[in-house]
Design an enzyme around this catalytic site. Structure first.
Site, mmCIF file in Angstrom:
data_model
loop_
_atom_site.group_PDB
_atom_site.id
_atom_site.type_symbol
_atom_site.label_atom_id
_atom_site.label_comp_id
_atom_site.label_asym_id
_atom_site.label_seq_id
_atom_site.Cartn_x
_atom_site.Cartn_y
_atom_site.Cartn_z
ATOM 1 N N LYS A 9 -30.083 41.576 -6.956
ATOM 2 C CA LYS A 9 -30.629 41.748 -8.375
ATOM 3 C C LYS A 9 -30.449 43.168 -9.085
ATOM 4 C CE LYS A 9 -33.717 37.680 -7.773
ATOM 5 N NZ LYS A 9 -35.104 37.435 -7.979
ATOM 6 N N PHE A 57 -42.716 32.950 -16.844
ATOM 7 C CA PHE A 57 -41.990 34.203 -16.430
ATOM 8 C C PHE A 57 -40.473 33.958 -16.557
ATOM 9 C CE2 PHE A 57 -42.939 31.752 -12.256
ATOM 10 C CZ PHE A 57 -41.239 31.550 -12.007
ATOM 11 N N ARG A 85 -33.325 33.343 3.976
ATOM 12 C CA ARG A 85 -34.442 33.212 3.365
ATOM 13 C C ARG A 85 -35.353 34.141 4.387
ATOM 14 N NH1 ARG A 85 -35.585 31.251 -1.863
ATOM 15 N NH2 ARG A 85 -37.648 30.431 -1.223
ATOM 16 N N THR A 91 -41.405 35.537 -1.658
ATOM 17 C CA THR A 91 -41.067 35.771 -3.034
ATOM 18 C C THR A 91 -41.728 37.212 -3.709
ATOM 19 O OG1 THR A 91 -40.901 33.428 -3.599
ATOM 20 C CG2 THR A 91 -41.153 34.776 -5.618
ATOM 21 N N ARG A 102 -37.363 42.229 0.846
ATOM 22 C CA ARG A 102 -38.383 42.208 -0.102
ATOM 23 C C ARG A 102 -39.511 43.112 0.569
ATOM 24 N NH1 ARG A 102 -37.774 35.965 -2.236
ATOM 25 N NH2 ARG A 102 -36.322 36.310 -3.917
ATOM 26 N N ASN A 112 -37.957 41.803 -7.355
ATOM 27 C CA ASN A 112 -37.928 41.375 -6.023
ATOM 28 C C ASN A 112 -36.473 41.556 -5.255
ATOM 29 O OD1 ASN A 112 -36.868 39.084 -6.970
ATOM 30 N ND2 ASN A 112 -38.602 37.616 -5.890
HETATM 31 P P1 DAT Z 1 -37.595 32.680 -4.944
HETATM 32 O O1 DAT Z 1 -36.447 33.813 -5.334
HETATM 33 O O2 DAT Z 1 -38.221 33.415 -3.494
HETATM 34 O O3 DAT Z 1 -36.698 31.784 -4.356
HETATM 35 P P2 DAT Z 1 -38.658 31.215 -6.854
HETATM 36 O O4 DAT Z 1 -37.619 30.530 -6.908
HETATM 37 O O5 DAT Z 1 -40.048 30.492 -6.920
HETATM 38 O O6 DAT Z 1 -38.760 32.188 -5.883
HETATM 39 O O7 DAT Z 1 -38.586 32.104 -8.186
HETATM 40 C C1 DAT Z 1 -37.548 32.519 -8.730
HETATM 41 C C2 DAT Z 1 -37.690 34.050 -9.301
HETATM 42 O O8 DAT Z 1 -38.621 33.987 -10.463
HETATM 43 C C3 DAT Z 1 -38.641 35.021 -8.170
HETATM 44 O O9 DAT Z 1 -37.531 35.699 -7.153
HETATM 45 C C4 DAT Z 1 -38.671 36.181 -9.114
HETATM 46 C C5 DAT Z 1 -39.362 35.396 -10.497
HETATM 47 N N1 DAT Z 1 -40.791 34.753 -10.139
HETATM 48 C C6 DAT Z 1 -41.324 33.851 -9.213
HETATM 49 N N2 DAT Z 1 -42.463 33.660 -9.472
HETATM 50 C C7 DAT Z 1 -43.056 34.727 -10.246
HETATM 51 C C8 DAT Z 1 -44.299 34.843 -10.851
HETATM 52 N N3 DAT Z 1 -45.328 34.292 -10.541
HETATM 53 N N4 DAT Z 1 -44.456 36.072 -11.610
HETATM 54 C C9 DAT Z 1 -43.204 36.595 -12.078
HETATM 55 N N5 DAT Z 1 -42.098 36.462 -11.824
HETATM 56 C C10 DAT Z 1 -41.859 35.346 -10.808
HETATM 57 MG MG MG Z 2 -35.724 30.089 -5.585
#
Ligand code: DAT
Ligand code: MG
Length: 149
Positions: A9, A57, A85, A91, A102, A112
């Site tokens: 990212k 978000f 993963r 996350t 991470r 992240n």
């Molecule tokens: P991941 O990237 O671990 O698959 P995700 O698909 O649930 O996680 O979410 C996608 C992205 O969105 C994550 O990498 C960062 C952001 N994100 C997730 N939960 C969040 C939150 N509670 N507050 C802010 N950003 C968030």
């Molecule tokens: Mg995801």
């Protein structure tokens, strides 16, 4: 063999962590199939994160991903989706285990470091979304005999 989509990212690109992260991916044994540094069009960001459209978000996530270049990758291994993963970590970097990307390199959920597909099905979808067929290198890795029984 399974393929998955990884995306370093903007925060990690700006913090000069691309090499560190690719190095971790390579050292684990994941085979690089494709990789490119690119600015992300808003339409691509929205399609990629479509499942989060209704989350609070979402807008800041789209702003973040389009704010600076990312480094997109496809990697291959047995169980590539779950293994990547695993080395990425949970996350929220504040809670991610030490030793994970991470956990070692990030502090907050909104920054992240890296994305990794969460299932074989989304990996297929995301690889098709981010890469053209002719950008994926089909080649025989040299270390398979020493990575797999
Ligand atoms: P991941 O990237 O671990 O698959 P995700 O698909 O649930 O996680 O979410 C996608 C992205 O969105 C994550 O990498 C960062 C952001 N994100 C997730 N939960 C969040 C939150 N509670 N507050 C802010 N950003 C968030
Ligand atoms: Mg995801």
């Amino acid at each position: 063999m399974e393929r998955t989509f990884l995306m370093i990212k903007p925060d990690a690109v700006q913090r000069n962590l691309v090499g560190e992260i690719i190095s971790r991916v390579e050292r684990k044994g994941l085979k690089l199939v494709a990789g490119k540094l690119m600015s992300v069009p808003k339409s691509l960001a929205e399609e990629h994160y479509g499942e989060h459209k209704d989350k609070p978000f979402y807008n800041s996530l789209i702003d973040f991903i389009t704010s600076a270049p990312v480094f997109a990758m496809v990697v291959e291994a047995e169980d590539a989706v779950s293994i990547s993963r695993h080395i990425i970590g949970t996350t929220n970097p504040a809670e991610a285990a030490p030793g994970t990307i991470r956990g070692d390199l990030g502090l907050t959920v909104g920054r992240n470091i890296i994305h990794g597909s969460d299932s074989v099905e989304s990996a297929k979808k995301e690889i098709n979304l981010w890469f053209k067929e002719d950008e994926l290198a089909d080649y025989e890795g040299n270390s398979e005999n020493w990575l797999y029984e």
